[in-house]
Enzyme design. Sequence first.
Site, mmCIF file in Angstrom:
data_model
loop_
_atom_site.group_PDB
_atom_site.id
_atom_site.type_symbol
_atom_site.label_atom_id
_atom_site.label_comp_id
_atom_site.label_asym_id
_atom_site.label_seq_id
_atom_site.Cartn_x
_atom_site.Cartn_y
_atom_site.Cartn_z
ATOM 1 N N PRO A 165 -0.527 1.604 4.805
ATOM 2 C CA PRO A 165 -1.115 0.898 6.097
ATOM 3 C C PRO A 165 -1.484 1.155 6.998
ATOM 4 C CG PRO A 165 0.008 -1.022 5.179
ATOM 5 C CD PRO A 165 -0.297 0.772 4.070
ATOM 6 N N GLU A 221 7.820 -3.383 -0.302
ATOM 7 C CA GLU A 221 7.570 -3.243 1.447
ATOM 8 C C GLU A 221 6.826 -2.081 1.707
ATOM 9 O OE1 GLU A 221 7.105 -5.714 3.498
ATOM 10 O OE2 GLU A 221 7.707 -7.120 1.564
ATOM 11 N N ARG A 260 -14.433 16.193 -5.095
ATOM 12 C CA ARG A 260 -15.406 15.939 -5.008
ATOM 13 C C ARG A 260 -15.680 16.773 -4.805
ATOM 14 N NH1 ARG A 260 -18.986 12.515 -2.779
ATOM 15 N NH2 ARG A 260 -21.083 12.627 -4.006
ATOM 16 N N ASP A 304 -24.514 13.745 0.471
ATOM 17 C CA ASP A 304 -24.270 12.376 0.065
ATOM 18 C C ASP A 304 -23.539 11.643 1.606
ATOM 19 O OD1 ASP A 304 -23.924 12.187 -2.022
ATOM 20 O OD2 ASP A 304 -22.044 12.812 -2.213
HETATM 21 N N1 SAH Z 1 5.082 -3.375 5.048
HETATM 22 C C1 SAH Z 1 4.470 -2.500 4.808
HETATM 23 C C2 SAH Z 1 2.606 -2.065 3.891
HETATM 24 C C3 SAH Z 1 3.642 -1.893 2.375
HETATM 25 S S1 SAH Z 1 2.514 -2.280 0.746
HETATM 26 C C4 SAH Z 1 3.325 -2.343 6.214
HETATM 27 O O1 SAH Z 1 3.485 -2.861 6.447
HETATM 28 O O2 SAH Z 1 2.814 -1.012 6.296
HETATM 29 C C5 SAH Z 1 3.213 -1.457 -0.243
HETATM 30 C C6 SAH Z 1 2.458 -0.127 -0.516
HETATM 31 O O3 SAH Z 1 1.166 -0.002 -1.140
HETATM 32 C C7 SAH Z 1 2.601 0.679 0.473
HETATM 33 O O4 SAH Z 1 3.622 1.483 0.887
HETATM 34 C C8 SAH Z 1 1.632 1.903 0.309
HETATM 35 O O5 SAH Z 1 1.862 2.879 -0.712
HETATM 36 C C9 SAH Z 1 0.174 1.109 -0.496
HETATM 37 N N2 SAH Z 1 -0.471 0.897 0.952
HETATM 38 C C10 SAH Z 1 -0.766 -0.574 0.854
HETATM 39 N N3 SAH Z 1 -2.175 -1.057 1.574
HETATM 40 C C11 SAH Z 1 -3.102 0.389 2.125
HETATM 41 C C12 SAH Z 1 -3.781 1.315 2.626
HETATM 42 N N4 SAH Z 1 -4.757 0.371 3.069
HETATM 43 N N5 SAH Z 1 -3.818 2.535 2.736
HETATM 44 C C13 SAH Z 1 -2.894 3.054 1.830
HETATM 45 N N6 SAH Z 1 -1.722 2.843 1.083
HETATM 46 C C14 SAH Z 1 -2.172 1.454 1.075
#
Ligand code: SAH
Length: 270
Positions: free
Chosen positions: A90, A117, A154, A169
Amino acid sequence: MATFDIVTIFPAMIEQPLAAGIIGRAIGRGTLDVKVLDLRDFTTDRHRVVDDVPYGGGPGMVLKPDPIFRALDAIEAERGRPLTVILTSPQGARFTQAVAQRLSGAEHIVLLCGRYEGFDDRVRERVTEELSIGDYVLTGGELPALVILDAVARFVPGVVGDEQSVAEDSFSRGLLDFPQYTRPAEIASGTADARFASDGDDAVSGEGERILRVPDVLLSGNHAEIRRWRKREALSRTLTRRPDLLDGATLDDEEAELLRELKGARDGRD
Ligand code: SAH
């Protein structure tokens, strides 16, 4: 051909969705080569442990760096350098249609799926790009990896039968797509819920049932008019729903003119 390696602790979460639809067929034909690697296969202990407690304390677990490095070493040994290694997170740069198109030119792509995490931060050392699919937090990187693979695939020649459809698209030119209709030309909506009606000129039949019609122009057979109507609808949708996209859009002369008209009509109403 495009090749992907996906590293995950839940291979089934990746394998099953990939078997269906356009992506499944492309894999079957050999247009896409997707390998799913179980991170636990790259552990060295009897219990195949991939996570550990965070240094400094706090809640949750962190993915250990060593199994990931071993997985990347194995992929590199098989595929050769250079690897495009994408960390799903994220905290990454936003994944967009433009990023998908750029990545479709990469020789092959590794997608790392986090859990808990997330990753030990030293994993970033081996990563070329960190991508987020949106401003929300998921429980794992498997869905993001599938989203990225699907959108990138795609753009790989031969995956989607009709290249023209990819070019048209939403987002590809900075505009949302125009509305589409198929047969029948008229249909009664079962419930008389006006919220779902497209516009005001649909007829109301007995008992409040609505007859929904395909716009006349699409039945006219007049290709020049249909083209112009579609341009106008794409512009008008973009202007209403995503005006931010218009700044970066590439418009031809006709579209620029239509956009001026649409904006003029809108200002007139205000
Ligand atoms: N504690 C971390 C979040 C971990 S979520 C933080 O706040 O940055 C667990 C896993 O889910 C991440 O390592 C990632 O691989 C995935 N993930 C969660 N949300 C995501 C998003 N919006 N985009 C891409 N990967 C995501």
